[in-house]
Design an enzyme around this catalytic site. Structure first.
Site, mmCIF file in Angstrom:
data_model
loop_
_atom_site.group_PDB
_atom_site.id
_atom_site.type_symbol
_atom_site.label_atom_id
_atom_site.label_comp_id
_atom_site.label_asym_id
_atom_site.label_seq_id
_atom_site.Cartn_x
_atom_site.Cartn_y
_atom_site.Cartn_z
ATOM 1 N N TYR A 143 0.850 -1.190 0.000
ATOM 2 C CA TYR A 143 0.000 0.000 0.000
ATOM 3 C C TYR A 143 0.881 1.233 0.000
ATOM 4 O O TYR A 143 1.818 1.331 0.790
ATOM 5 C CB TYR A 143 -0.922 0.013 1.232
ATOM 6 C CG TYR A 143 -1.851 1.205 1.252
ATOM 7 C CD1 TYR A 143 -2.846 1.348 0.286
ATOM 8 C CD2 TYR A 143 -1.726 2.206 2.219
ATOM 9 C CE1 TYR A 143 -3.702 2.445 0.290
ATOM 10 C CE2 TYR A 143 -2.585 3.305 2.238
ATOM 11 C CZ TYR A 143 -3.562 3.423 1.269
ATOM 12 O OH TYR A 143 -4.404 4.504 1.283
ATOM 13 N N ASP A 235 9.128 2.424 0.870
ATOM 14 C CA ASP A 235 8.044 3.206 1.444
ATOM 15 C C ASP A 235 8.004 2.896 2.940
ATOM 16 O O ASP A 235 7.481 1.873 3.371
ATOM 17 C CB ASP A 235 6.719 2.847 0.760
ATOM 18 C CG ASP A 235 5.559 3.656 1.313
ATOM 19 O OD1 ASP A 235 5.767 4.415 2.282
ATOM 20 O OD2 ASP A 235 4.438 3.518 0.779
ATOM 21 N N LYS A 264 3.336 9.600 8.689
ATOM 22 C CA LYS A 264 2.927 9.143 10.013
ATOM 23 C C LYS A 264 3.813 9.696 11.146
ATOM 24 O O LYS A 264 3.702 10.859 11.456
ATOM 25 C CB LYS A 264 2.812 7.618 10.011
ATOM 26 C CG LYS A 264 1.724 7.215 8.979
ATOM 27 C CD LYS A 264 1.270 5.788 8.968
ATOM 28 C CE LYS A 264 0.056 5.685 8.042
ATOM 29 N NZ LYS A 264 0.117 4.649 7.046
HETATM 30 C C1 LIG Z 1 -0.318 5.138 5.509
HETATM 31 C C2 LIG Z 1 0.545 4.758 4.366
HETATM 32 C C3 LIG Z 1 0.594 5.519 3.177
HETATM 33 C C4 LIG Z 1 -0.335 6.673 2.934
HETATM 34 O O1 LIG Z 1 -0.124 7.717 3.806
HETATM 35 P P1 LIG Z 1 -1.294 8.825 3.976
HETATM 36 O O2 LIG Z 1 -0.716 9.807 4.931
HETATM 37 O O3 LIG Z 1 -2.484 8.082 4.485
HETATM 38 O O4 LIG Z 1 -1.540 9.394 2.633
HETATM 39 C C5 LIG Z 1 1.513 5.172 2.213
HETATM 40 N N1 LIG Z 1 2.339 4.126 2.376
HETATM 41 C C6 LIG Z 1 2.317 3.372 3.488
HETATM 42 C C7 LIG Z 1 3.277 2.237 3.625
HETATM 43 C C8 LIG Z 1 1.412 3.650 4.502
HETATM 44 O O5 LIG Z 1 1.380 2.865 5.588
#
Ligand SMILES: *Cc1c(COP(=O)(O)O)cnc(C)c1O
Length: 446
Positions: A143, A235, A264
């Site tokens: 994701y 990521d 985050k």
């Molecule tokens: C939460 C998340 C995202 C997206 O971040 P948002 O601040 O919700 O746009 C992208 N990559 C990973 C791995 C995530 O856990």
């Protein structure tokens, strides 16, 4: 539990917000979500006064729990009252950039943005602009936020957008492969090696169960990218400043990507994202280079101050020791519960992340070597059965998890993320007593 006020609020919300929420996953609890009134340490209190032990923790940002340490609170207040933002650079952006560059192996330079999605969108554009190639290899079940390039499903050669609203032609440039499959990605590089801009992967699948890499997988990605002049992009929006402490998951695995995305935790609870990496690559962003990237709120002083004060707190206090020890205690307790009540299930997670995935295969007793959560240890008796990619987690009993288990845990006063896929988090505000209570709740609900 009474949810009268939440029900009323949801009723109002449904009239003015699609699905009643501002982020899809929040609508998942059945029959409707509880509305939160406030946080309190490791707990949240809902609009009807019900109190829950919280393991959603904002879906990841709240490493310290709901109470900001005094240093974070005073940083936030002083930057907010100085005037929230300016459209001109501020010192605190430089301070946070220096802090991240000092601690994270891959980061020499960093660009701050406003969400994890924005970070991965910008990282993909950077990789394409830097290499001159279009193809992006991603992991099935990975994701990367709500971005067009990565919202795809299918196999290499048969890739389609996974949502309405994205042209088929976008998906042509994305190549999803199964995580932890050395051969699948080797084949993709054999066929398309000179068209690939980057491999974009979470170092640990953190939004699809919690799937750790098998031995050598990240090294394999690193080698493939080096051999074909493609960028390796980690990521770390969810793992950053959580797994592997301040060095992030890349320091844990000893594999340094070219580019890293953050979000985050790095914003201390405020909206944030960031793209970090080698100077030579990052300087392709405008205005230093020719890959356009910009944002009104980027590097927002209140966010930067909250992020910096939070990470400094982590550097000075025993935050990672505390949350990781509680994570071990919880996963060990859950492994025992699962052995007793549902030996086919798999406890996953590392550091302060955890989940019980309702896997279906029963491969005999829970194993000693994965007592604190599946580590993808090839010597483990259950190695063949534990989830290794998105499809394996997708095959789990998601309905049972969501319809029966989650509501039962909620009635126990434990707030888990409301589906089989999203990770759960232990925070600095949790205590050993909280953990033991949680293990007992799992025992009753499983
Ligand atoms: C939460 C998340 C995202 C997206 O971040 P948002 O601040 O919700 O746009 C992208 N990559 C990973 C791995 C995530 O856990």
């Amino acid at each position: 539990m009474n949810h009268e006020r939440s029900r009323e609020l949801y009723d109002r919300a449904l009239s003015v917000m699609p699905g009643g929420v501002n982020s899809s996953v929040r609508a998942a609890p059945r029959p409707y979500p509880f509305f939160v009134e406030r946080g309190d340490g490791a707990h949240v209190v809902d609009a009807d006064g019900n109190r829950y032990l919280d393991y959603a923790m904002g879906y990841g940002p709240l490493l310290l729990g709901h109470d900001m340490p005094e240093s974070v609170q005073s940083a936030v207040q002083s930057y907010a009252s100085a005037g929230p933002m300016y459209g001109a650079p501020t010192e605190v952006e430089v301070d946070l950039a220096e802090f991240v560059a000092r601690h994270v192996p891959s980061v020499e330079m960093i660009r701050f943005v406003n969400s994890g999605t924005e970070a991965t969108v910008s990282a993909v554009r950077l990789a394409r602009g830097y290499t001159g190639n279009d193809k992006v290899v991603v992991m099935q079940g990975g994701y990367h936020g709500a971005q067009e390039t990565t919202l795809v499903e299918g196999e290499p050669g048969h890739v389609h957008p996974s949502t309405n609203g994205i042209p088929e032609s976008f998906a042509e440039h994305t190549v999803p492969v199964p995580f932890n499959d050395h051969e699948a990605i080797t084949e993709v590089f054999e066929e398309h090696g000179d068209e690939i801009a980057c491999v974009l992967t979470e170092p640990i699948l953190g939004n699809n169960g919690i799937v750790l890499p098998v031995e050598g997988y990240h090294e394999h990605l690193r080698d493939l990218c080096d051999d074909h002049d493609a960028l390796l992009v980690f990521d770390e929006v969810i793992t950053g400043f959580r797994v592997g402490g301040l060095g992030c998951a890349q320091s844990r695995f000893g594999v340094t990507p070219d580019v890293t995305t953050f979000g985050k935790i790095v914003g201390g609870g405020f909206p944030v994202g960031a793209i970090g990496g080698k100077t030579e690559i990052l300087e392709h962003f405008t205005p230093a280079g020719d890959v356009f990237q910009s944002g009104t709120f980027s590097g927002h002083p209140v966010t930067m101050a909250a992020g910096l004060a939070t990470l400094e707190f982590c550097a000075e206090e025993d935050v990672y020791d505390h949350v990781n020890a509680l994570g071990d205690r919880l996963r060990e307790g859950l492994t025992e519960v699962v052995a007793d009540r549902a030996p086919e299930y798999t406890v996953v997670g590392t550091d302060s992340m955890f989940k019980v995935v309702f896997t279906r295969a029963d491969s005999g007793p829970q194993s000693e070597c994965c007592a604190a959560g599946c580590t993808q240890d090839a010597a483990c008796e259950r190695f063949g059965e534990c989830p290794k990619n998105g499809a394996d987690v997708g095959n789990a009993e998601t309905d049972r998890w969501e319809r029966l288990f989650w509501p039962a845990m909620k009635e126990e006063g434990v707030f888990l993320t409301p589906n089989q896929f999203e990770s759960q988090f232990v925070s600095y505000a949790h205590t050993e007593a909280d953990i033991d209570r949680t293990i007992e709740a799992y025992e009753r609900c499983l």
